[in-house]
Design a protein around this motif. Structure first.
Motif, mmCIF file in Angstrom:
data_model
loop_
_atom_site.group_PDB
_atom_site.id
_atom_site.type_symbol
_atom_site.label_atom_id
_atom_site.label_comp_id
_atom_site.label_asym_id
_atom_site.label_seq_id
_atom_site.Cartn_x
_atom_site.Cartn_y
_atom_site.Cartn_z
ATOM 1 N N HIS A 124 4.721 -17.989 23.848
ATOM 2 C CA HIS A 124 5.284 -16.717 24.311
ATOM 3 C C HIS A 124 4.274 -15.747 24.943
ATOM 4 C CE1 HIS A 124 8.488 -17.851 21.422
ATOM 5 N NE2 HIS A 124 7.516 -18.019 20.542
ATOM 6 N N ASP A 125 3.289 -15.338 24.119
ATOM 7 C CA ASP A 125 2.544 -14.110 24.433
ATOM 8 C C ASP A 125 1.702 -14.124 25.716
ATOM 9 O OD1 ASP A 125 3.619 -12.832 22.240
ATOM 10 O OD2 ASP A 125 1.923 -13.262 20.916
ATOM 11 N N PRO A 126 1.029 -15.237 26.060
ATOM 12 C CA PRO A 126 0.160 -15.186 27.248
ATOM 13 C C PRO A 126 0.917 -14.999 28.564
ATOM 14 C CG PRO A 126 -0.310 -17.133 25.900
ATOM 15 C CD PRO A 126 0.924 -16.514 25.355
ATOM 16 N N PHE A 177 11.490 -11.930 16.905
ATOM 17 C CA PHE A 177 10.603 -11.464 15.832
ATOM 18 C C PHE A 177 9.968 -10.084 16.093
ATOM 19 C CE2 PHE A 177 6.422 -11.143 13.804
ATOM 20 C CZ PHE A 177 6.780 -11.273 12.471
ATOM 21 N N ASN A 178 9.344 -9.889 17.259
ATOM 22 C CA ASN A 178 8.618 -8.630 17.490
ATOM 23 C C ASN A 178 9.558 -7.428 17.453
ATOM 24 O OD1 ASN A 178 6.191 -9.947 17.790
ATOM 25 N ND2 ASN A 178 6.316 -10.039 20.026
ATOM 26 N N ILE A 179 10.764 -7.600 17.949
ATOM 27 C CA ILE A 179 11.701 -6.473 17.995
ATOM 28 C C ILE A 179 12.338 -6.254 16.625
ATOM 29 C CG2 ILE A 179 13.707 -5.482 19.166
ATOM 30 C CD1 ILE A 179 11.219 -5.942 20.969
ATOM 31 N N ASP A 217 -0.045 -17.725 19.481
ATOM 32 C CA ASP A 217 0.164 -17.453 20.915
ATOM 33 C C ASP A 217 -0.566 -16.182 21.334
ATOM 34 O OD1 ASP A 217 2.137 -16.311 19.225
ATOM 35 O OD2 ASP A 217 3.477 -15.960 20.907
ATOM 36 N N ASP A 218 -0.704 -15.216 20.414
ATOM 37 C CA ASP A 218 -1.550 -14.040 20.698
ATOM 38 C C ASP A 218 -2.983 -14.489 20.977
ATOM 39 O OD1 ASP A 218 0.113 -11.471 19.346
ATOM 40 O OD2 ASP A 218 0.484 -13.399 18.402
ATOM 41 N N ALA A 219 -3.452 -15.454 20.176
ATOM 42 C CA ALA A 219 -4.833 -15.936 20.321
ATOM 43 C C ALA A 219 -5.053 -16.476 21.735
ATOM 44 C CB ALA A 219 -5.107 -17.029 19.286
ATOM 45 N N GLY A 242 2.423 -7.893 11.683
ATOM 46 C CA GLY A 242 3.520 -8.645 12.290
ATOM 47 C C GLY A 242 3.465 -10.069 11.791
ATOM 48 N N ASN A 243 2.846 -10.925 12.603
ATOM 49 C CA ASN A 243 2.729 -12.326 12.188
ATOM 50 C C ASN A 243 2.046 -12.444 10.826
ATOM 51 O OD1 ASN A 243 3.962 -13.490 14.429
ATOM 52 N ND2 ASN A 243 2.064 -13.428 15.622
ATOM 53 N N GLN A 244 1.099 -11.534 10.593
ATOM 54 C CA GLN A 244 0.467 -11.431 9.283
ATOM 55 C C GLN A 244 0.128 -9.954 9.053
ATOM 56 O OE1 GLN A 244 -0.126 -12.368 6.452
ATOM 57 N NE2 GLN A 244 0.365 -14.545 6.377
ATOM 58 N N ALA A 285 1.675 -5.412 25.094
ATOM 59 C CA ALA A 285 2.036 -5.363 23.673
ATOM 60 C C ALA A 285 2.744 -6.659 23.306
ATOM 61 C CB ALA A 285 2.927 -4.160 23.398
ATOM 62 N N ILE A 286 2.086 -7.440 22.430
ATOM 63 C CA ILE A 286 2.613 -8.774 22.120
ATOM 64 C C ILE A 286 2.857 -8.960 20.620
ATOM 65 C CG2 ILE A 286 1.759 -9.858 24.228
ATOM 66 C CD1 ILE A 286 -0.704 -10.810 22.753
ATOM 67 N N GLY A 287 3.008 -7.837 19.930
ATOM 68 C CA GLY A 287 3.415 -7.857 18.525
ATOM 69 C C GLY A 287 4.540 -6.844 18.363
ATOM 70 N N PRO A 288 4.922 -6.532 17.128
ATOM 71 C CA PRO A 288 5.870 -5.437 16.914
ATOM 72 C C PRO A 288 5.324 -4.159 17.559
ATOM 73 C CG PRO A 288 5.581 -6.714 14.909
ATOM 74 C CD PRO A 288 4.545 -7.210 15.876
ATOM 75 N N CYS A 344 -1.842 -6.483 19.688
ATOM 76 C CA CYS A 344 -1.419 -7.839 19.322
ATOM 77 C C CYS A 344 -1.403 -8.057 17.816
ATOM 78 C CB CYS A 344 -2.346 -8.846 19.994
ATOM 79 S SG CYS A 344 -4.090 -8.634 19.559
ATOM 80 N N ASP A 345 -0.882 -9.220 17.412
ATOM 81 C CA ASP A 345 -0.837 -9.582 15.980
ATOM 82 C C ASP A 345 -1.180 -11.066 15.802
ATOM 83 O OD1 ASP A 345 1.543 -10.537 17.148
ATOM 84 O OD2 ASP A 345 2.725 -10.229 15.335
ATOM 85 N N PRO A 346 -2.397 -11.479 16.216
ATOM 86 C CA PRO A 346 -2.701 -12.919 16.245
ATOM 87 C C PRO A 346 -2.603 -13.570 14.864
ATOM 88 C CG PRO A 346 -4.669 -11.592 16.789
ATOM 89 C CD PRO A 346 -3.521 -10.644 16.616
HETATM 90 CA CA CA Z 1 2.547 -11.971 18.889
#
Ligand code: CA
Ligand code: BDR
Length: 311
Positions: free
Chosen positions: A238-240, A164-166, A13-15, A37-39, A122-125, A8-10
């Motif tokens: 998105h992520d959950p 974004f992730n892709i 939504d990752d959180a 990713g997000n950061q 997998a919820i980030g890049p 993940c990349d919290p």
């Molecule tokens: Ca994410």
């Protein structure tokens, strides 16, 4: 319970995905790896540790993985998630330590130690997962499936055609798709059905616990970003959905279709091309999410915050 590694990349939504994964007894969370990713990867690792600490979960290892995409430079999602990647609430020092391993090696070790194939969410890049499959191709056999938040059957968010992730690492996404490991894709076409509307926020507020207050602060910041960037009245969580789908497959319908990732494209790099109507003569190679059962999803998500708050 289903053994899971969460990459993940919290990220707000990752959180929330982390909370759902640790709260629900159907999931056995074995490790958390983070990615740029997000950061930046340092910030996403700190944020994962913050969320696990808040949830009171200290036994799940957290490690930082790849700090940039396979090719090109990192463009963070600070316009959605802020400078910290988790702007909104004030966080104390996390109790959960940073595992010294590289995130990709944490995934590898966790797969190797398991006595059954493990599901990767997998919820980030997809940089960590593509790197794992390059470095340890034998690990493919140890992965039951990869459930991915990424792409869309429709258009994008970070660019008009790419999600974004892709678009952050299209080569990584293409390698994961072509790896032979079964994949399920939760795209924007699904996640835009999971809007954090006022009634959802009210239900979380009504729980009245310290954790619920942090969630409301997170979701309020996330909502203002979405309003500013895209004019949304309520932000999509998105992520959950990936975790909710593992807990209860009835949360989402899907179709098995031919899927490709656009890695070139003058204006469309990072777009996912899902051949929903069989126009391309492509062998079906992926499960692509379609319709969300909103009530089931929100009951699971809010139920998780309630469970953890009571702990
Ligand atoms: Ca994410
Ligand atoms: C995805 O990008 C990130 O901003 C979110 O965390 C989510 O994983 C949505 O496009």
């Amino acid at each position: 319970p289903i053994p899971v590694i969460l990459d993940c990349d919290p990220g707000h939504d990752d959180a929330m995905a982390i909370l759902l994964a640790v709260a629900n007894p159907a999931i056995d969370l074995r490790a958390v790896s983070t990615v740029a990713g997000n950061q930046t990867v340092e910030k996403t690792a700190l944020n994962a540790r913050r969320m696990l600490s808040l949830a009171g979960v200290t036994g799940v290892p957290v490690a930082a993985g790849c700090d940039r995409p396979l090719t090109g430079t990192l463009e963070v999602g600070d316009y959605v998630h802020g400078e910290s990647g988790l702007d909104g609430p004030a966080f104390g020092e996390p109790d959960v330590p940073l595992d010294p391993r590289h995130g990709v090696e944490l995934i590898h070790d966790t797969l190797a130690a398991a006595d059954e194939p493990v599901t990767i969410v997998a919820i980030g890049p997809l940089t960590n997962i593509a790197t794992l499959l390059r470095r340890h191709p034998e690990d493919r056999e140890r992965i039951r499936q990869i459930v991915i938040m990424g792409g869309s059957t429709e258009r994008g968010n970070h660019t008009p055609y790419a999600e974004f992730n892709i678009v952050t690492d299209p080569e990584a996404a293409a390698e994961v798709l072509d790896s032979g490991v079964p994949t399920t894709w939760v795209g924007l076409n699904v996640s835009h059905q999971a809007l954090v509307t006022t009634d959802v926020l009210d239900r979380i507020s009504a729980l009245g616990t310290p954790l619920a207050r942090v969630c409301v602060e997170l979701l309020t910041f996330f909502g203002s970003s979405y309003h500013q960037a895209w004019g949304f009245e309520a932000p999509p969580l998105h992520d959950p959905i990936t975790i909710a789908y593992l807990i209860d497959p009835q949360v989402m319908t899907y179709a098995r279709v031919g899927l490709r990732i656009e890695v070139e494209g003058k204006y469309t790099r990072g777009a996912t091309v899902a051949d929903l109507h069989g126009r391309m003569d492509w062998e079906p190679n992926a499960n692509v999410g379609l319709i969300l059962d909103r009530d089931r999803f929100w009951d699971l998500m809010i139920g998780a915050i309630e469970t953890l708050g009571a702990a």
